[in-house]
Motif scaffolding. Structure first.
Motif, PDB file in Angstrom:
ATOM      1  N   GLY A   1       2.048   4.607  -7.481  1.00  0.00           N
ATOM      2  CA  GLY A   1       1.036   4.066  -8.391  1.00  0.00           C
ATOM      3  C   GLY A   1       1.311   2.618  -8.765  1.00  0.00           C
ATOM      4  O   GLY A   1       2.274   2.006  -8.304  1.00  0.00           O
ATOM      5  N   ALA A   2       0.443   2.088  -9.637  1.00  0.00           N
ATOM      6  CA  ALA A   2       0.535   0.668  -9.993  1.00  0.00           C
ATOM      7  C   ALA A   2       1.848   0.365 -10.708  1.00  0.00           C
ATOM      8  O   ALA A   2       2.406  -0.727 -10.571  1.00  0.00           O
ATOM      9  CB  ALA A   2      -0.650   0.280 -10.875  1.00  0.00           C
ATOM     10  N   GLU A   3       2.345   1.336 -11.433  1.00  0.00           N
ATOM     11  CA  GLU A   3       3.582   1.098 -12.187  1.00  0.00           C
ATOM     12  C   GLU A   3       4.779   0.907 -11.259  1.00  0.00           C
ATOM     13  O   GLU A   3       5.747   0.218 -11.598  1.00  0.00           O
ATOM     14  CB  GLU A   3       3.845   2.289 -13.123  1.00  0.00           C
TER      15      GLU A   3
ATOM     16  N   ASN B   1       0.830  -1.213   0.000  1.00  0.00           N
ATOM     17  CA  ASN B   1       0.000   0.000   0.000  1.00  0.00           C
ATOM     18  C   ASN B   1       0.856   1.251   0.000  1.00  0.00           C
ATOM     19  O   ASN B   1       0.537   2.231  -0.675  1.00  0.00           O
ATOM     20  CB  ASN B   1      -0.928   0.008   1.222  1.00  0.00           C
TER      21      ASN B   1
ATOM     22  N   MET C   1       4.843  -0.815  -8.737  1.00  0.00           N
ATOM     23  CA  MET C   1       4.828  -2.122  -8.075  1.00  0.00           C
ATOM     24  C   MET C   1       5.937  -3.040  -8.584  1.00  0.00           C
ATOM     25  O   MET C   1       6.216  -4.055  -7.958  1.00  0.00           O
ATOM     26  CB  MET C   1       3.460  -2.789  -8.248  1.00  0.00           C
ATOM     27  N   LYS C   2       6.557  -2.719  -9.714  1.00  0.00           N
ATOM     28  CA  LYS C   2       7.660  -3.574 -10.166  1.00  0.00           C
ATOM     29  C   LYS C   2       8.874  -3.423  -9.252  1.00  0.00           C
ATOM     30  O   LYS C   2       9.771  -4.246  -9.279  1.00  0.00           O
ATOM     31  CB  LYS C   2       8.011  -3.270 -11.628  1.00  0.00           C
TER      32      LYS C   2
ATOM     33  N   ARG D   1       2.155   1.606  -3.530  1.00  0.00           N
ATOM     34  CA  ARG D   1       1.100   1.910  -4.506  1.00  0.00           C
ATOM     35  C   ARG D   1       0.615   3.340  -4.314  1.00  0.00           C
ATOM     36  O   ARG D   1       0.357   4.054  -5.274  1.00  0.00           O
ATOM     37  CB  ARG D   1      -0.053   0.921  -4.363  1.00  0.00           C
ATOM     38  N   ASP D   2       0.480   3.766  -3.061  1.00  0.00           N
ATOM     39  CA  ASP D   2       0.023   5.127  -2.798  1.00  0.00           C
ATOM     40  C   ASP D   2       1.023   6.151  -3.310  1.00  0.00           C
ATOM     41  O   ASP D   2       0.654   7.201  -3.822  1.00  0.00           O
ATOM     42  CB  ASP D   2      -0.173   5.342  -1.288  1.00  0.00           C
TER      43      ASP D   2
ATOM     44  N   ASN E   1       8.814   7.063  -7.474  1.00  0.00           N
ATOM     45  CA  ASN E   1       7.763   7.804  -8.180  1.00  0.00           C
ATOM     46  C   ASN E   1       8.372   8.865  -9.085  1.00  0.00           C
ATOM     47  O   ASN E   1       7.906   9.087 -10.206  1.00  0.00           O
ATOM     48  CB  ASN E   1       6.821   8.441  -7.154  1.00  0.00           C
TER      49      ASN E   1
ATOM     50  N   GLU F   1      -4.268 -13.385  -3.496  1.00  0.00           N
ATOM     51  CA  GLU F   1      -5.090 -13.421  -4.708  1.00  0.00           C
ATOM     52  C   GLU F   1      -6.141 -14.524  -4.603  1.00  0.00           C
ATOM     53  O   GLU F   1      -7.316 -14.300  -4.901  1.00  0.00           O
ATOM     54  CB  GLU F   1      -4.190 -13.692  -5.914  1.00  0.00           C
TER      55      GLU F   1
ATOM     56  N   SER G   1       1.643 -13.099  -2.371  1.00  0.00           N
ATOM     57  CA  SER G   1       0.762 -12.499  -3.372  1.00  0.00           C
ATOM     58  C   SER G   1      -0.264 -13.514  -3.863  1.00  0.00           C
ATOM     59  O   SER G   1      -1.451 -13.187  -4.011  1.00  0.00           O
ATOM     60  CB  SER G   1       1.621 -11.972  -4.518  1.00  0.00           C
TER      61      SER G   1
END
Lengths: 249, 179
Positions: free
Chosen positions: A78-80, A71, A82-83, A74-75, A242, B57, B53
């Motif tokens: 963002g989703a990108e 979290n 997450m890598k 992601r906050d 970010n 899921e 994960s």
């Protein structure tokens, strides 16, 4: 007796290992790195080996840790972003567990050494720079050119931005290092007062109550700092990542 | 402090330097940090994190499925409830119709019975009336004959006369008509 508050940071060799002119000896610092990695990895892997649909207490802890860091990332990115989750998660848990292990008496706190925190900080900044240029090419330099700044001020603002970017690895490493160092020294100093005062006889023992209370309170504070510094390190990592993903701000 | 320290320092002449700034310890710290953190990163990225994960899921899929199933069951029970209520309303309706029909039939039957009874009674009444009328007429005829005989007897005895029966009958019917 190690009454000097600095002695706890001394690196001592356990296994001598010289390669050329370099000293790669296995030291107490290395021992606690191994201990930290072994316990953390073992905990995370063993508690989740049941893959319980309904988690037990320990599996819950692993999942909470996972979701907490996920979290956070992601906050911030963002989703990108997450890598980079494995990196942020590894950094957070590694530093957190190392700091918490450091709270045990006679345990060595390897995060209280600037070279370790600096290496971790440069790992973060290096990742940001490499990924930033890989993803955005030369557009990554927009990071240093904020939107809506008058052209006349651009050189000055750009310079400030560059300096602030360069100071990131320094602040990132020094913050963690200094916090751990100062906390442990303060604890040791107050604990030292207790022993030296109580050796002075009855009045000294009465007087030692105050530094003892301080030591107890500081221990609590240090547990907070141990978590907080790991958190700060991780959240700043997220924000820098970010920047690498979205350089124009 | 160095004299009381039984542990072996990295270097004797550097023992007085603040430990974090003893640069000769750096290669060792960096090497072991790289090894341990590298291993840790590998274990996290390849084993622990994919596993957690997948657990999360699977769980969220399962929860989604369960919620869907619960919604489906809810819909079904709503439908059953509606069907039940429809049946109930229909049954209530039917019951009313049946009751109404039964009431109507009973009323009709009672009406026909009453009609028949009334007709029978009327018939009896008429018959009785006719009997009365016949009796009355017979009585009236008798009255005439009695009057004739009485009159003839009276006249005969009073007048010692000769009066025929026809003359008396004529007078009586005249008097009866006049009366």
């Amino acid at each position: 007796m190690a009454s000097n508050p600095i002695d706890q940071f001394k690196i001592s060799k356990i296994l001598d290992l010289q390669v050329g002119s370099f000293d790669f000896s296995f030291t107490n610092s290395a021992l606690f790195m191994v201990v930290t990695v072994a316990t953390t990895a073992a905990f995370l892997i063993l508690t989740t080996s049941g893959r319980g649909l309904i988690p037990g207490k320990l599996q819950s802890l692993s999942e909470i840790l996972y979701e907490f860091v996920a979290n956070m990332l992601r906050d911030a990115a963002g989703a990108e972003g997450m890598k980079f989750f494995p990196l942020v998660f590894s950094l957070f848990t590694f530093i957190l567990v190392a700091n918490l292990f450091g709270m045990f008496p006679y345990f060595f706190t390897f995060t209280s050494h600037i070279v370790v925190t600096a290496a971790l900080a440069f790992l973060v900044i290096g990742t940001v720079i490499v990924y930033g240029f890989y993803k955005n090419g030369i557009g990554f330099l927009k990071l240093f050119v904020p939107d809506g700044v008058p052209v006349a001020l651009l050189p000055i603002v750009g310079l400030i931005e560059v300096i602030s970017f360069l100071s990131r690895p320094i602040s990132l490493s020094v913050r963690l290092f200094a916090n751990m160092l100062a906390g442990h020294i303060t604890l040791k100093v107050f604990a030292g007062f207790v022993t030296s005062l109580s050796s002075l006889g009855f009045l000294g023992i009465v007087g030692a109550a105050l530094p003892l209370a301080f030591t107890v309170a500081l221990t609590g504070l240090e547990f907070l700092v141990a978590f907080l510094q790991a958190y700060v390190f991780a959240i700043l990592t997220c924000m820098y990542i970010n920047d690498a993903i979205h350089p124009s701000h | 402090m160095a004299s009381t320290n039984t542990e072996v320092g990295i270097d004797d002449h550097s023992a007085d330097v603040f430990p974090p700034f003893q640069t000769e310890t750096y290669p060792s710290q960096l090497l072991w940090l790289a090894l341990t953190f590298g291993l840790f990163y590998y274990l996290m990225a390849k084993v622990a994190l994919p596993r957690i994960s997948s657990i999360l899921e699977v769980r969220s899929d399962r929860i989604e499925q369960d919620i869907e199933e619960a919604n489906r069951l809810q819909r079904e029970s709503d439908e059953a409830q509606a069907a039940y209520e429809y049946d109930l309303a229909e049954a209530r309706n039917n019951a009313q119709v049946i009751a109404q029909r039964a009431r109507d039939e009973a009323k009709a039957e009672a009406d026909t019975k009453r009609g028949a009874e009334e007709a029978r009674l009327n018939e009896m009444l008429e018959k009785a009336d006719a009997d009365i009328a016949a009796t009355k007429a017979a009585a009236m005829e008798d009255v005439g004959a009695i009057a004739e005989e009485t009159t003839q007897a009276l006249v005969n005895s009073l007048l010692d006369g000769k009066i025929t029966k026809a003359q008396v009958s004529k007078a009586v019917s005249k008097a009866g008509a006049g009366a």
